[in-house]
Write a protein that holds these residues in place. Structure first.
Motif, PDB file in Angstrom:
ATOM      1  N   PHE A  63       1.035  -1.290   0.083  1.00 35.79           N
ATOM      2  CA  PHE A  63       0.220   0.061  -0.223  1.00 35.79           C
ATOM      3  C   PHE A  63       0.892   1.357   0.075  1.00 35.79           C
ATOM      4  N   HIS A  64       2.136   1.205   0.164  1.00 36.17           N
ATOM      5  CA  HIS A  64       3.144   2.289   0.190  1.00 36.17           C
ATOM      6  C   HIS A  64       3.963   2.373  -0.959  1.00 36.17           C
ATOM      7  N   LEU A  65       3.708   1.565  -1.738  1.00 31.09           N
ATOM      8  CA  LEU A  65       4.048   1.725  -3.178  1.00 31.09           C
ATOM      9  C   LEU A  65       3.016   2.125  -4.137  1.00 31.09           C
ATOM     10  N   VAL A  66       3.128   3.651  -4.462  1.00 32.26           N
ATOM     11  CA  VAL A  66       1.920   4.342  -5.185  1.00 32.26           C
ATOM     12  C   VAL A  66       2.453   4.871  -6.601  1.00 32.26           C
ATOM     13  N   TYR A  67       1.623   4.276  -7.482  1.00 34.73           N
ATOM     14  CA  TYR A  67       1.790   4.930  -8.874  1.00 34.73           C
ATOM     15  C   TYR A  67       0.468   5.064  -9.780  1.00 34.73           C
ATOM     16  N   PRO A  68       0.344   5.844 -10.521  1.00 34.16           N
ATOM     17  CA  PRO A  68      -0.831   6.126 -11.059  1.00 34.16           C
ATOM     18  C   PRO A  68      -0.930   5.488 -12.712  1.00 34.16           C
ATOM     19  N   HIS A  69      -2.129   5.552 -13.165  1.00 37.03           N
ATOM     20  CA  HIS A  69      -2.296   5.056 -14.437  1.00 37.03           C
ATOM     21  C   HIS A  69      -2.098   6.467 -15.291  1.00 37.03           C
ATOM     22  N   GLN A  70      -1.340   6.473 -16.211  1.00 35.63           N
ATOM     23  CA  GLN A  70      -0.746   7.677 -16.798  1.00 35.63           C
ATOM     24  C   GLN A  70      -1.827   7.763 -18.094  1.00 35.63           C
ATOM     25  N   VAL A  71      -2.126   8.881 -18.722  1.00 35.70           N
ATOM     26  CA  VAL A  71      -2.716   9.209 -19.636  1.00 35.70           C
ATOM     27  C   VAL A  71      -2.193  10.570 -20.613  1.00 35.70           C
ATOM     28  N   ILE A  77      -1.691  14.179  -8.602  1.00 35.51           N
ATOM     29  CA  ILE A  77      -2.285  13.592  -7.441  1.00 35.51           C
ATOM     30  C   ILE A  77      -1.508  13.918  -6.109  1.00 35.51           C
ATOM     31  N   ILE A  78      -2.064  14.148  -5.051  1.00 37.82           N
ATOM     32  CA  ILE A  78      -1.362  14.478  -3.851  1.00 37.82           C
ATOM     33  C   ILE A  78      -1.542  13.173  -2.833  1.00 37.82           C
ATOM     34  N   ILE A  79      -0.621  12.482  -2.360  1.00 34.51           N
ATOM     35  CA  ILE A  79      -0.762  11.375  -1.492  1.00 34.51           C
ATOM     36  C   ILE A  79      -0.385  11.922  -0.176  1.00 34.51           C
ATOM     37  N   ASP A  80      -1.698  12.166   0.537  1.00 34.42           N
ATOM     38  CA  ASP A  80      -1.479  12.465   1.951  1.00 34.42           C
ATOM     39  C   ASP A  80      -1.992  11.599   3.042  1.00 34.42           C
ATOM     40  N   ARG A  81      -2.132  11.787   4.369  1.00 36.46           N
ATOM     41  CA  ARG A  81      -2.479  10.828   5.297  1.00 36.46           C
ATOM     42  C   ARG A  81      -3.814  10.330   5.100  1.00 36.46           C
ATOM     43  N   GLN A  82      -4.737  11.215   4.511  1.00 36.04           N
ATOM     44  CA  GLN A  82      -6.198  10.787   4.469  1.00 36.04           C
ATOM     45  C   GLN A  82      -6.260   9.845   3.242  1.00 36.04           C
ATOM     46  N   TRP A  83      -5.717  10.072   2.365  1.00 34.72           N
ATOM     47  CA  TRP A  83      -5.419   9.264   1.038  1.00 34.72           C
ATOM     48  C   TRP A  83      -4.944   7.744   1.385  1.00 34.72           C
ATOM     49  N   LYS A  99      -3.762  10.356 -14.006  1.00 36.59           N
ATOM     50  CA  LYS A  99      -2.904  11.226 -13.105  1.00 36.59           C
ATOM     51  C   LYS A  99      -1.570  11.090 -14.051  1.00 36.59           C
ATOM     52  N   ASP A 100      -0.743  12.026 -14.178  1.00 38.39           N
ATOM     53  CA  ASP A 100       0.592  11.994 -14.498  1.00 38.39           C
ATOM     54  C   ASP A 100       1.673  12.560 -13.638  1.00 38.39           C
ATOM     55  N   ALA A 101       1.365  12.948 -12.657  1.00 36.40           N
ATOM     56  CA  ALA A 101       2.276  13.129 -11.627  1.00 36.40           C
ATOM     57  C   ALA A 101       1.641  12.831 -10.369  1.00 36.40           C
ATOM     58  N   VAL A 102       2.513  12.389  -9.136  1.00 38.12           N
ATOM     59  CA  VAL A 102       2.199  12.134  -7.934  1.00 38.12           C
ATOM     60  C   VAL A 102       3.174  12.665  -6.902  1.00 38.12           C
ATOM     61  N   MET A 103       2.592  13.385  -5.773  1.00 39.59           N
ATOM     62  CA  MET A 103       3.506  13.975  -4.873  1.00 39.59           C
ATOM     63  C   MET A 103       3.260  13.734  -3.397  1.00 39.59           C
TER      64      MET A 103
END
Length: 260
Positions: A63-71, A77-83, A99-103
């Motif tokens: 769950f702590h390895l996060v990457y999007p489906h890019q288009v 997209i922001i990966i925060d505690r709520q997410w 999403k094409d960028a993640v922070m």
């Protein structure tokens, strides 16, 4: 034992930054051997085995390895505690679509993007302990996604461009990236200085490395804080996946950041 082979970058003691190579996984054929991208036709069992091996190497759970489906767009997209803690797995998966960028500014979470000739750009703000991974293909580069990512980090974390460190990772080089007139015209219409990013051989060639560096410089990131890996995926396809060389039904490089 599966042991992913990573090409690492020195962005400072507070972050681990890397791009995966093709080596150290279980994939076969054009996916040999390390691919964790779900969307390129690889065997799901091989993908999961490779994901597990990377998580083990990084010391994180899946769950702590996060990457999007890019288009090839420009959404971040922001990966925060709520997410991470309040959304269901299905909701998290859905939120990563398109999403094409993640922070993030969360330690122990590995974020990243997938490429195979497109340009991965990694950003790190040591002052606010935040980072961002950007997928900048030619379409995203023309849409100035890197600049939008820098602006998003400023808005979310207070990141100053002058304090950012950037890595422009493995991607197709000027010499290898031949394009049609329609691609050249899209960059021209987007007000890029074509004398700096394009060169005419028999056809036009575009320098995506330079184009993304120029965008970072325009945002105020110092030249000395922008590192270009200088690895052409088309040329070095035995070590890094290249869709132009191998076809779209092949693996993808994963370029990631994990705050310590």
């Amino acid at each position: 034992m599966i042991q992913p082979v990573l090409h690492q970058y020195d962005m400072g003691p507070g972050v681990m930054a890397f791009s995966s190579t093709r080596h150290g996984g279980v994939g076969k054929g054009n996916y040999a051997s390390f691919n964790i991208n779900y969307y390129c036709g690889d065997n799901p069992e091989d993908i999961e085995a490779n994901r597990g091996a990377l998580c083990q190497l990084l010391g994180v759970d899946r769950f702590h390895l996060v990457y999007p489906h890019q288009v090839h767009g420009d959404k971040v997209i922001i990966i925060d505690r709520q997410w991470l803690e309040s959304m269901s797995p299905a909701e998290r998966f859905s939120s990563l679509e398109g999403k094409d960028a993640v922070m993030t500014n969360l330690a122990g979470v590995c974020i990243g993007v997938s490429t195979a000739d497109c340009i991965p750009v990694l950003l790190y703000d040591a002052a606010h302990h935040a980072c961002c991974a950007v997928h900048a293909g030619w379409r995203g580069t023309a849409k100035r996604i890197v600049q939008k990512a820098v602006a998003a980090m400023a808005a979310e974390y207070g990141s100053s461009p002058q304090q950012l460190k950037a890595v422009i990772g493995p991607g197709i080089s000027l010499d290898s990236f031949e394009v049609g007139d329609e691609v050249y015209e899209q960059f021209e219409q987007a007000d890029f200085d074509m004398s700096l990013i394009a060169k005419k051989y028999k056809k036009w060639h575009i320098d995506l490395w330079m184009c993304n560096r120029i965008q970072l410089l325009e945002m105020g990131v110092p030249y000395a804080q922008i590192h270009i890996a200088g690895i052409c995926t088309y040329t070095h396809y035995r070590d890094f996946f290249s869709a132009r060389r191998m076809g779209i039904n092949s693996g993808r490089i994963f370029s990631g950041l994990m705050l310590k």
